[in-house]
Motif scaffolding. Structure first.
Motif, PDB file in Angstrom:
ATOM      1  N   ARG A 189      -6.005   3.918   7.888  1.00  0.00           N
ATOM      2  CA  ARG A 189      -4.780   4.232   7.237  1.00  0.00           C
ATOM      3  C   ARG A 189      -3.739   4.616   8.155  1.00  0.00           C
ATOM      4  N   GLN A 204       4.941  -4.359  -0.117  1.00  0.00           N
ATOM      5  CA  GLN A 204       4.356  -4.826   1.001  1.00  0.00           C
ATOM      6  C   GLN A 204       5.334  -5.950   1.733  1.00  0.00           C
ATOM      7  N   ARG A 216      -4.895 -11.619   6.937  1.00  0.00           N
ATOM      8  CA  ARG A 216      -4.334 -10.755   5.955  1.00  0.00           C
ATOM      9  C   ARG A 216      -5.292 -10.576   4.682  1.00  0.00           C
ATOM     10  N   ASP A 267      -7.031  -4.739   3.683  1.00  0.00           N
ATOM     11  CA  ASP A 267      -6.092  -4.058   2.810  1.00  0.00           C
ATOM     12  C   ASP A 267      -4.726  -3.814   3.660  1.00  0.00           C
ATOM     13  N   TYR A 268      -3.670  -3.368   2.903  1.00  0.00           N
ATOM     14  CA  TYR A 268      -2.562  -3.548   3.562  1.00  0.00           C
ATOM     15  C   TYR A 268      -2.223  -2.488   4.691  1.00  0.00           C
ATOM     16  N   GLY A 269      -2.885  -1.336   4.296  1.00  0.00           N
ATOM     17  CA  GLY A 269      -2.725  -0.253   5.557  1.00  0.00           C
ATOM     18  C   GLY A 269      -3.552  -0.728   6.740  1.00  0.00           C
ATOM     19  N   SER A 285     -10.977   3.810  -3.248  1.00  0.00           N
ATOM     20  CA  SER A 285      -9.656   4.234  -2.267  1.00  0.00           C
ATOM     21  C   SER A 285     -10.100   3.802  -0.820  1.00  0.00           C
ATOM     22  N   ASN A 312     -13.181   1.427  -0.949  1.00  0.00           N
ATOM     23  CA  ASN A 312     -13.153   0.397  -2.249  1.00  0.00           C
ATOM     24  C   ASN A 312     -14.440   0.681  -3.023  1.00  0.00           C
ATOM     25  N   ASP A 318       1.504   4.411  -3.925  1.00  0.00           N
ATOM     26  CA  ASP A 318       0.571   4.267  -2.997  1.00  0.00           C
ATOM     27  C   ASP A 318       1.240   4.132  -1.602  1.00  0.00           C
ATOM     28  N   HIS A 335       0.199   3.912   1.136  1.00  0.00           N
ATOM     29  CA  HIS A 335      -0.799   3.199   2.432  1.00  0.00           C
ATOM     30  C   HIS A 335      -0.536   1.643   1.865  1.00  0.00           C
ATOM     31  N   GLU A 336      -0.765   1.399   0.465  1.00  0.00           N
ATOM     32  CA  GLU A 336      -0.724  -0.261  -0.211  1.00  0.00           C
ATOM     33  C   GLU A 336       0.703  -0.358  -0.363  1.00  0.00           C
ATOM     34  N   ARG A 337       1.693   0.294  -0.381  1.00  0.00           N
ATOM     35  CA  ARG A 337       3.211   0.221  -0.709  1.00  0.00           C
ATOM     36  C   ARG A 337       3.285  -0.402  -2.352  1.00  0.00           C
TER      37      ARG A 337
END
Length: 828
Positions: free
Chosen positions: A3, A255, A284, A288-290, A538, A541, A578, A580-582
């Protein structure tokens, strides 16, 4: 799932992608915008300006001599300011204003016009003249000037110039959203500042103006100006901003493209920048995005941007030894962004392993994609560079265990304080609600007065029937207290602490809890219905269900009742962002939602931490160094795991509850106390004794004690000591030479050799007489005696085992190397 990540202003706009928020575009360009900002009457002459001022709708009417005198004085003071500005270079009044340094504050203007000797009347006159120039937009002051000007009268005059009916529309819109009069006034003051600063009318203001004033506030004081969110909502209400989003939603962006994230680190080498972008694009989809933002930060920022900063012009992934050695030394520490302190980077091994993975991935991909072949070079990070990872992991685990040991004993104090603070705040709120406006009441030995908010000396209609209750201590000149907000803060602090300690969920999972997460399950054996709490995926996952304890059920029921009572029996549906994931989630009945001002919103993870900090301040707890003791939401997760396992819960069940994939992760959470070990072992002994016959724990009789002593007296034999346990029979019928529990005495070695010699003689005699059965029995005794002699020969003179170098195995009947060899002459 990692994170970590770095949020930076985006400086690149890419075609086909959602643009960066508008306020980011003004962070670096608001100074240039100030240079180009001029009013509509900037090029008028002095005489034309003085002729324009009386045309203002706020100009004093000339019906009476007093009003004509006031107007003439105001015009004369405005002329003095214009005379002063004309002495400075510039093509217009705005350029002269900046050249004179007037934006540094009103004292600059007063001193320049009046000199050092000033009277209050003279100061008021010059300020009135200056107000006329700003209202007529001859000069456009900066936000810094207006912040220090503190001209409430000027802002009210600006509001009087709004188009007819717009001011009432703005106030009605704010009241409809649930704004207090204070929030409406703060928004109106900021809107007035924006009009004076930009020289535009109310309906000419746009979202970009709000973004710009927010960026300027963050630059000047580290945070947005008071009233920024209110101004945005009020401008939406009057139709100046055509947007359905709140200011928070407008500032949020999704993102970002890989190219934009990499370019935020200003990689100088175009080739290396392209390699990083393509590599990260390949990685990518799998993370996850974070985690992805963390990977970009480490590869582009911590690794390559640092390499370029210390070795400009480098353009190859093949790094010399001195370059990579210097980088390895630099990543040991880092400079904290806020405090500026140099701190140890505990994740340095992880960073190096990700760089190593970057090189190894390229080498592997080069076999399939020719593009990577030219970049496939040996990795500068060797496998040995990660040797210290286990040590860092153990140090981190030990540090986390110590945190739990320091904080777990104080948990009851924290819980009791949260309950007490909320109870006291709720009791004070109830007492205030039962008191009429402007009346004094007593509570807890203190006198309070319930205040009635007024806007322009008129009682606010929002205060009647509103949940907001304002009080002030009798005799106090401080600010009024919104006791409704105080009680709301105390309640959610209590709710956060109780939920965290009863579930052990992460802070992100706490904010994601919804009313839909409460489900029931009927046990197939008994038909009993048990409540379960669904934890949505979260970090790991993975979805999981928690059994709701009676204590947790009481907390959740209290939260649900509070939300329903405040919203006409329903839990509002709101979206959660979110960070973290934007991404913004769907509209759901979130449990940890509150309305701190007028906008309902889901608590952020920072808000959860803030609730903990506020409660800790009330406890006054200190650590061993005398510093205020701090808790993080993750501390409750570790304390939950520690209490559960020490209370008898199996570790693998605790791992399932916590959502861990391996038992190793759960074991790292467990900080078992030594006294807990003692209590657990004693409890085990008590349970074992309860299961065994009670006769085993009575006082022994004289005969039993005599038999016990006689057993140890009978253990002494000719070759040493018998190791047979008490109360067990001799399984070899006192054939001690064959018994494996015989403990040989080294001094009895000659006797054992004599026994072996005698056994050989008896075997020879039995073979001569044909006593084959006797031969077999004697041979068993001889073999056992030889094993005992061999073992005795391997011991040193002090009786301790001797270390033996086994070497290569030798298939022979002789004893192993290092033992005392057996000499057949001993048996002759």
């Amino acid at each position: 799932m990692t994170r970590k990540g770095s949020r930076r202003a985006n400086s690149v706009r890419l075609a086909g992608t959602k643009p960066a928020p508008a306020q980011a575009l003004f962070i670096d360009h608001d100074l240039q915008a100030d240079e180009a900002r001029v009013g509509p009457h900037d090029r008028l002459t002095r005489a034309e300006v003085l002729a324009l001022l009386p045309a203002s709708p706020l100009w004093p009417p000339g019906e009476t001599k007093a009003s004509r005198d006031r107007a003439n004085k105001r015009l004369a003071n405005a002329a003095k300011i214009l005379d002063w500005l004309e002495k400075h270079p510039g093509h217009g009044w705005q350029e002269r204003w900046r050249a004179a340094g007037a934006d540094r504050g009103k004292e600059v203007v007063l001193t320049a016009v009046l000199g050092d000797h000033q009277t209050d009347g003279q100061r008021d006159g010059v300020i009135a003249g200056l107000n006329c120039l700003m209202l007529s937009r001859i000069v456009l002051p900066g936000y810094g000037f207006l912040r220090g000007y503190k001209a409430l009268l000027l802002f009210k005059q600006v509001q009087q110039m709004f188009p007819a009916g717009d001011l009432d529309t703005i106030r009605d819109h704010g009241a409809g959203l649930g704004m207090t009069p204070r929030h409406v006034d703060e928004g109106l003051r900021l809107i007035s500042s924006m009009i004076l600063h930009t020289g535009r009318d109310l309906h000419e203001l746009a979202a970009e103006d709000v973004f710009q004033v927010r960026a300027r506030g963050r630059r000047m004081q580290g945070e947005a100006f008071v009233g920024t969110h209110s101004a945005w909502e009020l401008l939406r209400g009057v139709g100046a901003i055509q947007s359905k989003d709140t200011l928070k939603d407008a500032l949020r962006h999704g993102q970002r493209p890989t190219t934009e994230l990499v370019d935020s680190y200003n990689i100088q080498s175009t080739e290396i920048r392209n390699v990083l972008v393509r590599y990260l694009d390949e990685r990518r989809p799998g993370v996850d995005y974070g985690t992805f933002r963390g990977l970009v930060r480490e590869l582009a920022g911590v690794f390559w941007a640092d390499i370029e900063a210390h070795h400009p012009g480098i353009n190859s992934l093949r790094l010399p030894d001195d370059v990579i050695d210097g980088w390895k030394q630099r990543i040991v520490t880092y400079v904290h962004a806020r405090s500026g302190e140099v701190k140890e980077r505990r994740s340095r091994i992880d960073v190096m392993m990700r760089v190593r993975g970057f090189y190894l991935d390229i080498q592997e991909w080069a076999h399939e994609d020719p593009f990577w072949a030219q970049w496939a070079v040996p990795s500068p990070i060797t496998r040995g560079d990660g040797a210290g990872n286990q040590k860092i992991y153990k140090q981190t685990t030990a540090r986390m265990h110590q945190r739990v040991r320091d904080r777990l004993p104080h948990l009851p104090v924290l819980v009791q304080t949260a309950e007490r603070v909320h109870r006291e705040a709720a009791d004070l709120l109830d007492a205030a609600r039962a008191t009429p406006f402007d009346e004094v009441f007593e509570h807890g030995g203190t006198s309070y007065v319930r205040e009635l908010l007024k806007v322009n000396q008129v009682p606010s209609r929002l205060d009647h029937g509103s949940p907001h209750v304002f009080i002030r201590t009798v005799g106090s000149t401080g600010r009024r207290i919104n006791q409704s907000l105080v009680e709301d803060d105390a309640f959610w602090s209590w709710a956060v602490i109780e939920t965290l300690r009863h579930t052990g969920v992460r802070a992100e999972e706490l904010t994601e809890l919804t009313h839909l997460a409460l489900v029931s399950y009927r046990l197939p054996e008994t038909g009993e219905v048990v409540p379960l709490l669904q934890i949505v995926p979260s970090k790991s996952n993975e979805e999981r269900l928690l059994l709701v304890s009676p204590e947790l059920a009481s907390v959740l029921a209290t939260i649900i009742k509070r939300l329903r009572d405040a919203n006409s029996g329903k839990i509002p549906l709101i979206a959660r962002y979110d960070s973290h994931e934007r991404v913004t989630g769907p509209m759901l009945p979130h449990l940890f939602q509150r309305r701190p001002y007028w906008q309902p919103q889901v608590m952020s993870e920072a808000a959860v931490k803030h609730r903990l900090d506020r409660t800790l301040e009330a406890t006054g707890l200190r650590d061993q160094a005398g510093q205020p003791l701090n808790y993080t939401p993750h501390d409750f997760r570790r304390m939950f795991a520690t209490e559960a396992v020490t209370g008898g819960l199996p570790v693998h069940i605790a791992a399932r509850i916590l959502g861990h994939k391996t038992l190793t992760t759960t074991q790292a959470y467990l900080a078992v106390f030594q006294d807990d070990l003692v209590r657990t072992y004693r409890g085990f002994l008590d349970r074992r004794r309860a299961d065994r016959p009670q006769d085993e724990y009575r006082e022994p009789t004289e005969r039993e004690w005599h038999d016990f002593q006689q057993h140890f007296e009978l253990r002494k034999v000719s070759l040493g000591t018998c190791g047979r346990p008490y109360g067990t029979p001799c399984q070899h019928e006192h054939a001690c030479i064959r018994c494996p529990v015989l403990q040989l005495d080294p001094e009895q070695r000659p006797r054992l050799i004599e026994i072996i010699r005698n056994l050989r003689e008896r075997i020879t005699e039995a073979r001569a007489n044909g006593w084959l059965g006797e031969v077999e029995g004697l041979q068993v005794s001889l073999n056992a005696a030889m094993v005992k002699l061999t073992n005795l020969s391997r011991a040193t003179t002090d009786g301790r085992p001797q270390l033996v170098d086994l070497g290569m195995p030798i298939f022979t009947d002789l004893p192993r190397q290092g033992s005392k060899p057996l000499d057949d002459r001993e048996f002759s």
